[in-house]
Structure formats: C-alpha cells, structure tokens
Write a protein that holds these residues in place. Sequence first.
Motif, short mmCIF file in Angstrom:
data_model
loop_
_atom_site.label_atom_id
_atom_site.label_comp_id
_atom_site.label_asym_id
_atom_site.label_seq_id
_atom_site.Cartn_x
_atom_site.Cartn_y
_atom_site.Cartn_z
N GLU A 38 45.42 13.07 -29.78
CA GLU A 38 46.19 13.70 -28.73
C GLU A 38 47.68 13.74 -29.07
N ASN A 39 48.38 14.69 -28.45
CA ASN A 39 49.83 14.78 -28.59
C ASN A 39 50.50 13.60 -27.91
N PRO A 40 51.74 13.27 -28.30
CA PRO A 40 52.46 12.21 -27.59
C PRO A 40 52.60 12.52 -26.11
N LYS A 41 52.48 11.50 -25.28
CA LYS A 41 52.55 11.69 -23.83
C LYS A 41 53.97 12.03 -23.40
N GLY A 101 65.18 8.77 -29.11
CA GLY A 101 63.89 8.95 -29.77
C GLY A 101 63.39 7.75 -30.54
N LEU A 102 64.05 6.61 -30.46
CA LEU A 102 63.61 5.43 -31.19
C LEU A 102 62.59 4.65 -30.36
N ARG A 103 61.70 3.98 -31.06
CA ARG A 103 60.70 3.15 -30.39
C ARG A 103 61.23 1.73 -30.26
N PRO A 104 61.13 1.13 -29.08
CA PRO A 104 61.68 -0.21 -28.89
C PRO A 104 60.65 -1.29 -29.17
N ILE A 115 54.41 -0.12 -20.81
CA ILE A 115 54.14 0.11 -22.23
C ILE A 115 53.97 1.59 -22.50
N ASP A 116 53.21 2.29 -21.66
CA ASP A 116 53.03 3.73 -21.83
C ASP A 116 54.35 4.48 -21.67
N LEU A 117 55.24 3.97 -20.82
CA LEU A 117 56.50 4.67 -20.56
C LEU A 117 57.47 4.54 -21.72
N PHE A 118 57.52 3.36 -22.35
CA PHE A 118 58.56 3.11 -23.35
C PHE A 118 58.07 3.23 -24.79
N LYS A 119 56.76 3.30 -25.04
CA LYS A 119 56.29 3.24 -26.42
C LYS A 119 56.60 4.50 -27.22
N GLY A 120 56.81 5.64 -26.58
CA GLY A 120 57.21 6.84 -27.27
C GLY A 120 56.10 7.44 -28.12
N ASP A 121 56.50 8.02 -29.24
CA ASP A 121 55.57 8.70 -30.14
C ASP A 121 54.92 7.68 -31.05
N THR A 122 53.60 7.53 -30.95
CA THR A 122 52.86 6.57 -31.77
C THR A 122 51.95 7.26 -32.77
N SER A 123 52.27 8.50 -33.15
CA SER A 123 51.42 9.22 -34.09
C SER A 123 51.48 8.61 -35.48
N SER A 124 52.57 7.95 -35.83
CA SER A 124 52.71 7.33 -37.14
C SER A 124 52.57 5.82 -37.00
N ASP A 125 51.80 5.22 -37.92
CA ASP A 125 51.61 3.77 -37.89
C ASP A 125 52.64 3.03 -38.73
N LYS A 126 53.59 3.75 -39.32
CA LYS A 126 54.65 3.13 -40.12
C LYS A 126 55.93 3.05 -39.31
N ILE A 127 56.61 1.92 -39.40
CA ILE A 127 57.84 1.69 -38.63
C ILE A 127 58.96 1.35 -39.59
N ASP A 128 60.08 2.02 -39.42
CA ASP A 128 61.27 1.72 -40.21
C ASP A 128 62.02 0.58 -39.53
N VAL A 129 62.34 -0.43 -40.30
CA VAL A 129 63.03 -1.60 -39.73
C VAL A 129 64.40 -1.21 -39.20
#
Length: 319
Positions: free
Chosen positions: A25-28, A137-140, A165-179
């Motif tokens: 699914e697309n990001p919420k 657009g950053l994930r916290p 969690i659903d409100l703040f998690k943002g786009d989770t399409s990628s499983d890689k996170i930049d530090v």
Amino acid sequence: MLRQINPRNARSKRALEKKAPKVVENPKTALFLRGTTCSQVAQDALTDLYSLRQPLAKKFTKKNAIHPFEDPASLEFFSEKNDTALLVFGSSSKKRPHTLTFSRTFANKILDMLELHLDPETYRRISQFKGRKCAVGLRPMMLFSGTAFESPVANEYTMAKSMLIDLFKGDTSSDKIDVEGLQYIVSVSADEPVGDAVKPAIHLRIYLISTKRSGQRLPRVEVEEMGPRMDFRVGRMREPEEAVWKEAMKTPKAGEEKTKKNVTTDTLGDKIGRIHLGRQDLSELQTRKMKGLKRSRDLEEEETGPALADEDATKRHKN
C-alpha cells in the motif's frame, strides 16, 4: 458513497489506479479538519500536528458539521474523496472542550476512533520554542513510557499508542534508515494509575537530537525540546469490530516470496540447486553394450588360443 467513475483518458486512469488496493500500500496520508465549534487551542494543536505530519498530510480550514461518534458518514466521505486513511478532527464544546478525535479507516469505512481532551493550561505551540526545528519528511524515533501502554487487554492507552505510531511513523516503504536523518524523538508518557475513578494523563513531548564531541568513539547526545507540548485526558473510544480488524491485519500472500527447498542464491546472484540421492549399487549399473566386452567371446579366445599356437609351430618346423 461516491459513484463509480469510468476513466475517460490516461490521466484519470492513473489517478484511479493510485487509489486502488495494492499488495504494497501507499504511505498513509492524514487529513486534519475542524468542526463548527472549535476553540483556538484545538485549532493550534491541529496546525502543529499537521506541520509534523507533512508532506503526507492535508488540512481543511472550513467548518464542518460533523459528529464523529454519532454519525461518521461525513468522515468516511472525506476519507474516500481525499484518499486519506488517518483523520484528526478538532472540536470544542462545553461538555468536551479542546477535543482532538483520532480515527482510522479501512476500505473507506471507520475502523476505530479515540477522543483526547487537550489541557489548555500546559499546551505550548511549536512557535513558542525558540530553537532550530527538524527538517520536513523525516521519520522520528518514538518512546512510550508507562505501564498503561503495556496492558495485555486493549483499552484507551493501547489504542492511543497505536494511533500515535500511525500518525508519526511517516513513509515506511523503505526498510533502510539513514542515521543522519534521526533528528528528533517523540516521547509519549503516561502517569501511573492511582485508582479506577481517575484515568492517567498522557504527556506528548518532542525533542530535537544533537550530537557533540565527547573525546571518545561514540558522540555525546543531547536533547532539546522542540515542541509542541501537549497533555491529554482520554475520552470516548470506538473499538474496531473483530471481523473487520482481522481483515485489516491480514497480510497478502502475493507479497511474500515463496521459498524453494534446496535452492539457494550465492553472492553473485546465481541459483544453486542441491539434489539428495540415496546409496547406489554400482554392480547393477547398466552400461553401454559392446560386442568386444561380451564374456562368451573372451572364453572362446582362451580355448582356441593354444591350438592356434601349435599350428603355427608346426608350419615353422616344416619350413
């Protein structure tokens, strides 16, 4: 309900395919809207949450005559029309002042709802904190502290945890996170329950993360409150139906890669297959048939061999 639209051109066809159900699914996207009576405190809270949710957010500024718990049809209409799975509705009344109603939808129908009452005395906007802000657009990182969030039975606090969690998690399409992108943390804490009559308050704080030199290998991490600062009291809730919740949590099988037995892939991307065979009896192995390898022919040569040798000897003696 919206009427079914048949696409007349490629542009409208692409728009309908974007809204159609997918395996991944697309990001919420979240929709923020207000009711006919909404205090300035609730409006400011909607604006702050909208700024943190961007770019996956939409905001309505006009008044909407909506009563979510009495008739959620209008919320379902806005959700389907704007393709938003999360809705945050702000309202205020004498009985329930400074209220934010969080709701989620599944198949364009309301799945669950939770009502949180904002404390106007302790509320502080983002603009009241004079410091640098995080990028859009950053994930916290998220932190939940309090025994109320760990309840084995579903209640208002477990639903609040899931909603936030659903409100703040943002786009989770990628499983890689930049530090380098971990710039702020959302801290949600709940007071310890004292009795059944008084429900613990929920405290929402957002801190900016900064790393400084420590003289060691790991840097020294400091946090600074970025805002907003919100304290909530839990109100009404609407739990999802068991059958609908089970359907919403179902994972499609098409998205899961089937594992093949005894087939692996090496580092170069080549497929390697492994075949398991039982113990073989080589005495019964069928080989190629050749006349020169027949056993009867070997026996005849052994019997006629001495006679031929005697005939050759007599011929040589006569000569």
